[in-house]
Design a protein around this motif. Structure first.
Motif, PDB file in Angstrom:
ATOM      1  N   THR A   1       0.817  -1.217   0.000  1.00 52.81           N
ATOM      2  CA  THR A   1       0.000   0.000   0.000  1.00 52.81           C
ATOM      3  C   THR A   1       0.852   1.268   0.000  1.00 52.81           C
ATOM      4  OG1 THR A   1      -0.153  -0.171   2.410  1.00 52.81           O
ATOM      5  CG2 THR A   1      -1.947  -1.139   1.119  1.00 52.81           C
ATOM      6  N   LEU A   2       2.041   1.213   0.634  1.00 52.97           N
ATOM      7  CA  LEU A   2       2.911   2.386   0.650  1.00 52.97           C
ATOM      8  C   LEU A   2       3.282   2.792  -0.770  1.00 52.97           C
ATOM      9  CD1 LEU A   2       4.665   4.391   2.324  1.00 52.97           C
ATOM     10  CD2 LEU A   2       6.511   2.711   2.150  1.00 52.97           C
ATOM     11  N   LEU A   3       3.603   1.818  -1.609  1.00 56.10           N
ATOM     12  CA  LEU A   3       3.963   2.107  -2.991  1.00 56.10           C
ATOM     13  C   LEU A   3       2.730   2.381  -3.843  1.00 56.10           C
ATOM     14  CD1 LEU A   3       6.032   2.185  -5.321  1.00 56.10           C
ATOM     15  CD2 LEU A   3       5.757  -0.295  -5.518  1.00 56.10           C
ATOM     16  N   TYR A   4       1.707   1.561  -3.707  1.00 57.84           N
ATOM     17  CA  TYR A   4       0.527   1.678  -4.569  1.00 57.84           C
ATOM     18  C   TYR A   4      -0.175   3.023  -4.370  1.00 57.84           C
ATOM     19  CZ  TYR A   4      -3.448   0.027  -7.312  1.00 57.84           C
ATOM     20  OH  TYR A   4      -4.401  -0.130  -8.291  1.00 57.84           O
ATOM     21  N   ASN A   5      -0.215   3.487  -3.106  1.00 59.78           N
ATOM     22  CA  ASN A   5      -0.870   4.772  -2.822  1.00 59.78           C
ATOM     23  C   ASN A   5       0.091   5.950  -2.906  1.00 59.78           C
ATOM     24  OD1 ASN A   5      -3.270   3.380  -2.289  1.00 59.78           O
ATOM     25  ND2 ASN A   5      -2.742   3.104  -0.132  1.00 59.78           N
ATOM     26  N   GLY A   6       1.374   5.664  -3.200  1.00 59.08           N
ATOM     27  CA  GLY A   6       2.375   6.731  -3.201  1.00 59.08           C
ATOM     28  C   GLY A   6       2.585   7.378  -4.549  1.00 59.08           C
ATOM     29  N   ALA A   7       1.774   6.996  -5.561  1.00 66.16           N
ATOM     30  CA  ALA A   7       1.939   7.576  -6.896  1.00 66.16           C
ATOM     31  C   ALA A   7       1.443   9.015  -6.902  1.00 66.16           C
ATOM     32  CB  ALA A   7       1.191   6.737  -7.927  1.00 66.16           C
ATOM     33  N   GLU A   8       2.348   9.966  -7.158  1.00 67.84           N
ATOM     34  CA  GLU A   8       1.974  11.378  -7.242  1.00 67.84           C
ATOM     35  C   GLU A   8       1.499  11.749  -8.647  1.00 67.84           C
ATOM     36  OE1 GLU A   8       5.195  13.817  -5.876  1.00 67.84           O
ATOM     37  OE2 GLU A   8       4.408  13.814  -3.827  1.00 67.84           O
ATOM     38  N   GLN A   9       2.066  11.107  -9.641  1.00 71.77           N
ATOM     39  CA  GLN A   9       1.675  11.338 -11.028  1.00 71.77           C
ATOM     40  C   GLN A   9       1.455   9.980 -11.689  1.00 71.77           C
ATOM     41  OE1 GLN A   9       4.238  14.137 -13.172  1.00 71.77           O
ATOM     42  NE2 GLN A   9       5.080  14.825 -11.215  1.00 71.77           N
ATOM     43  N   GLY A  10       0.424   9.887 -12.505  1.00 69.15           N
ATOM     44  CA  GLY A  10       0.107   8.604 -13.105  1.00 69.15           C
ATOM     45  C   GLY A  10      -0.479   7.668 -12.071  1.00 69.15           C
ATOM     46  N   GLY A  11      -0.371   6.381 -12.317  1.00 66.99           N
ATOM     47  CA  GLY A  11      -0.899   5.408 -11.376  1.00 66.99           C
ATOM     48  C   GLY A  11      -0.607   3.994 -11.849  1.00 66.99           C
ATOM     49  N   PHE A  12      -1.146   3.027 -11.094  1.00 69.17           N
ATOM     50  CA  PHE A  12      -0.872   1.616 -11.369  1.00 69.17           C
ATOM     51  C   PHE A  12      -2.088   0.893 -11.950  1.00 69.17           C
ATOM     52  CE2 PHE A  12       2.141   2.869  -8.056  1.00 69.17           C
ATOM     53  CZ  PHE A  12       3.328   2.392  -8.587  1.00 69.17           C
ATOM     54  N   ASP A  13      -3.074   1.623 -12.425  1.00 74.81           N
ATOM     55  CA  ASP A  13      -4.232   0.985 -13.056  1.00 74.81           C
ATOM     56  C   ASP A  13      -3.800   0.298 -14.349  1.00 74.81           C
ATOM     57  OD1 ASP A  13      -5.854   1.903 -11.045  1.00 74.81           O
ATOM     58  OD2 ASP A  13      -6.387   3.755 -12.088  1.00 74.81           O
ATOM     59  N   GLN A  14      -4.368  -0.899 -14.586  1.00 71.48           N
ATOM     60  CA  GLN A  14      -4.010  -1.686 -15.777  1.00 71.48           C
ATOM     61  C   GLN A  14      -2.485  -1.863 -15.871  1.00 71.48           C
ATOM     62  OE1 GLN A  14      -6.507  -3.052 -17.626  1.00 71.48           O
ATOM     63  NE2 GLN A  14      -7.880  -2.073 -16.135  1.00 71.48           N
ATOM     64  N   TRP A  15      -1.884  -2.102 -14.719  1.00 73.71           N
ATOM     65  CA  TRP A  15      -0.421  -2.169 -14.641  1.00 73.71           C
ATOM     66  C   TRP A  15       0.142  -3.303 -15.489  1.00 73.71           C
ATOM     67  CZ3 TRP A  15       3.788   0.358 -13.544  1.00 73.71           C
ATOM     68  CH2 TRP A  15       4.971  -0.310 -13.195  1.00 73.71           C
ATOM     69  N   ASP A  16      -0.471  -4.486 -15.431  1.00 76.17           N
ATOM     70  CA  ASP A  16       0.078  -5.641 -16.138  1.00 76.17           C
ATOM     71  C   ASP A  16       0.061  -5.445 -17.653  1.00 76.17           C
ATOM     72  OD1 ASP A  16       0.530  -6.905 -13.728  1.00 76.17           O
ATOM     73  OD2 ASP A  16      -1.391  -7.957 -13.726  1.00 76.17           O
ATOM     74  N   GLN A  17      -0.903  -4.664 -18.156  1.00 80.25           N
ATOM     75  CA  GLN A  17      -1.001  -4.457 -19.604  1.00 80.25           C
ATOM     76  C   GLN A  17      -0.282  -3.192 -20.071  1.00 80.25           C
ATOM     77  OE1 GLN A  17      -3.942  -4.917 -17.685  1.00 80.25           O
ATOM     78  NE2 GLN A  17      -3.758  -7.141 -17.987  1.00 80.25           N
ATOM     79  N   SER A  18       0.290  -2.437 -19.115  1.00 80.95           N
ATOM     80  CA  SER A  18       0.817  -1.124 -19.475  1.00 80.95           C
ATOM     81  C   SER A  18       2.150  -1.185 -20.201  1.00 80.95           C
ATOM     82  CB  SER A  18       0.983  -0.273 -18.212  1.00 80.95           C
ATOM     83  OG  SER A  18       1.970  -0.840 -17.362  1.00 80.95           O
ATOM     84  N   ARG A  19       3.001  -2.158 -19.862  1.00 80.60           N
ATOM     85  CA  ARG A  19       4.326  -2.276 -20.461  1.00 80.60           C
ATOM     86  C   ARG A  19       5.177  -1.032 -20.226  1.00 80.60           C
ATOM     87  NH1 ARG A  19       5.204  -7.655 -21.670  1.00 80.60           N
ATOM     88  NH2 ARG A  19       3.139  -8.530 -22.054  1.00 80.60           N
TER      89      ARG A  19
END
Length: 435
Positions: free
Chosen positions: A120-138
């Motif tokens: 959660t520290l990393l997942y919620n720590g995104a200031e710009q962008g995000g981790f949505d659809q992370w596996d398909q993002s490349r």
């Protein structure tokens, strides 16, 4: 009543009252300083633990005997162990990252979105962008300090270079690939924000060549003239992971949890490295520093206690005639001792209470005070490059505050015993002989 009268200033006793006031200020400064310093050191240690253990597990499990191809089954078995919160698997490697004309050595970690959500520290720590659809993002996620170093932002390309690339007849050639920046995170810790890069699991496995291609069971030798499609159909891809991180409920129960994890049924042989082993030197140094700082700063209170002794001795000398009159009126030696003990203890109690309140106020607003002083002076106090953290943390420990207050009160009381005893020994005849 008499002790209170001796505490209040009169014109002819102004000098003694000034000394008593300065002594009171000394006790207050000592108590406040101890509370603030211990609170900041508690906050520093706690914040470092939260950051370090927010990304790195309490245990890191490395495979032995064979390649780590059964990482999903291993992590699932580890999470069944009593006392384990969760476990994650990952791919890790060291690369050179290049951006807009600048380069930096970084640690790349490949993780899928399911495991990223656990951190959660990393997942919620995104200031710009995000981790949505992370596996398909490349794409990749980098810390904001690394982004500043490379001069890149969301959507820009980051080139990563791995010296252990493809083998050729002329030797190994570096492997160079570019990835878009999909997220920039800020964890508040220089090490993670400057040197860590995250990418989806499958691209990381491909990049670091952690995918084995073996013939499917039952497949015979391939025809030398087989097409690419036939070759792909005959082989199966077996991906590998580098290691797994295990997060437990009680960070201090390392010994007990090590035995449980190693004895867990269904878990392959693993080498377990605890967070205490990885950071033993660092946190041992912090603990030694805490003890040394407490001892040194306690000297401030000790000096103030000696000031109580000196101010009371001067008060006793000044009040020798009063003591003699009180004795002739029937006051006992015990009464005289109590008068001066109350006088000295009152100085310590008032100073301790003032220091207690002042220390709590400063400790609760340590970061705001640091920022204000930094802005006023135009310099950076506690630079994050040196102290690892981007802000000055502070955590007040009720037990430590109680120890500090109790020590100050105890020293203040002990400091009154000798002057009070000397006052009680005064002979009324000798004291009034020349009056």
């Amino acid at each position: 009543m008499i002790a209170g009268r001796y505490l209040r200033a009169r014109r002819k006793e102004a000098f003694i009252s000034v000394i008593a006031s300065l002594t009171m200020v000394g006790v207050a400064i000592g108590v406040a300083t101890l509370i603030v310093v211990m609170s900041v050191m508690n906050g520093f240690r706690g914040e470092l633990l939260d950051k370090i253990l927010g990304l790195n597990g309490h245990f890191t499990a490395y495979p032995i005997e064979s390649q780590f191809t059964d990482y999903k089954e291993t992590v699932a078995a580890l999470e069944e162990v009593d006392g384990v919160r969760f476990a994650v698997y990952f791919v890790e490697g060291q690369v050179l990252a290049s951006g807009q004309g600048s380069s930096s050595g970084v640690t790349v970690r490949g993780m899928d979105e399911e495991n990223l959500r656990k951190l959660t520290l990393l997942y919620n720590g995104a200031e710009q962008g995000g981790f949505d659809q992370w596996d398909q993002s490349r794409g990749v996620a980098i810390g904001y300090r690394l982004a500043q170093t490379l001069g890149v932002g969301i959507g820009d390309q980051v080139q990563i270079i791995n010296p252990e690339g493809t083998m050729t007849p002329f030797g190994s050639t570096p492997q160079i690939r570019s990835y878009p920046v999909n997220a920039i995170f800020n964890l508040g810790m220089v090490e993670f924000d400057s040197y860590f890069m995250y990418m989806p699991l499958e691209p990381a496995q491909d990049y670091f060549k952690l995918v084995d291609e073996v013939l499917k069971p039952g497949m015979g030798p391939l025809d030398p003239l087989a097409t690419d499609a036939e070759i792909d159909a005959a082989y199966q891809r077996i991906p590998r992971a580098s290691a797994a991180e295990i997060f437990i409920t009680d960070p201090d129960a390392v010994g007990v949890m090590r035995e449980r994890l190693q004895a867990a049924s269904g878990v392959r042989p693993l080498i377990l490295t605890s967070w205490q082993e990885r950071n033993q030197t660092f946190f041992s140094a912090l603990q030694v520093e805490r003890v040394v700082m407490f001892t040194i700063l306690s000297m401030i209170i000790l000096v103030a206690a000696f000031n109580i002794i000196s101010s009371l001795i001067m008060l006793v000398k000044d009040k020798s005639a009063d003591i003699a009159v009180l004795r002739t009126m029937g006051a006992t030696r015990g009464s005289i001792m109590r008068i001066f003990s109350i006088t000295g203890t009152a100085i310590g109690v008032i100073g301790t209470l003032v220091g207690f309140v002042l220390g709590l106020i400063i400790a609760s607003n340590a970061e705001a005070i640091r920022a204000s002083i930094s802005n006023f002076l135009g310099v950076t106090l506690f630079p994050p490059e040196v102290f690892f953290l981007s802000s000055l943390p502070s955590r007040v420990d009720a037990v430590e505050v109680t120890v500090v207050v109790s020590m100050a009160l105890g020293l203040s009381f002990l400091a009154t015993l000798y002057p009070a005893w000397r006052a009680a020994q005064y002979d009324p005849v000798e004291a009034l002989r020349y009056e």
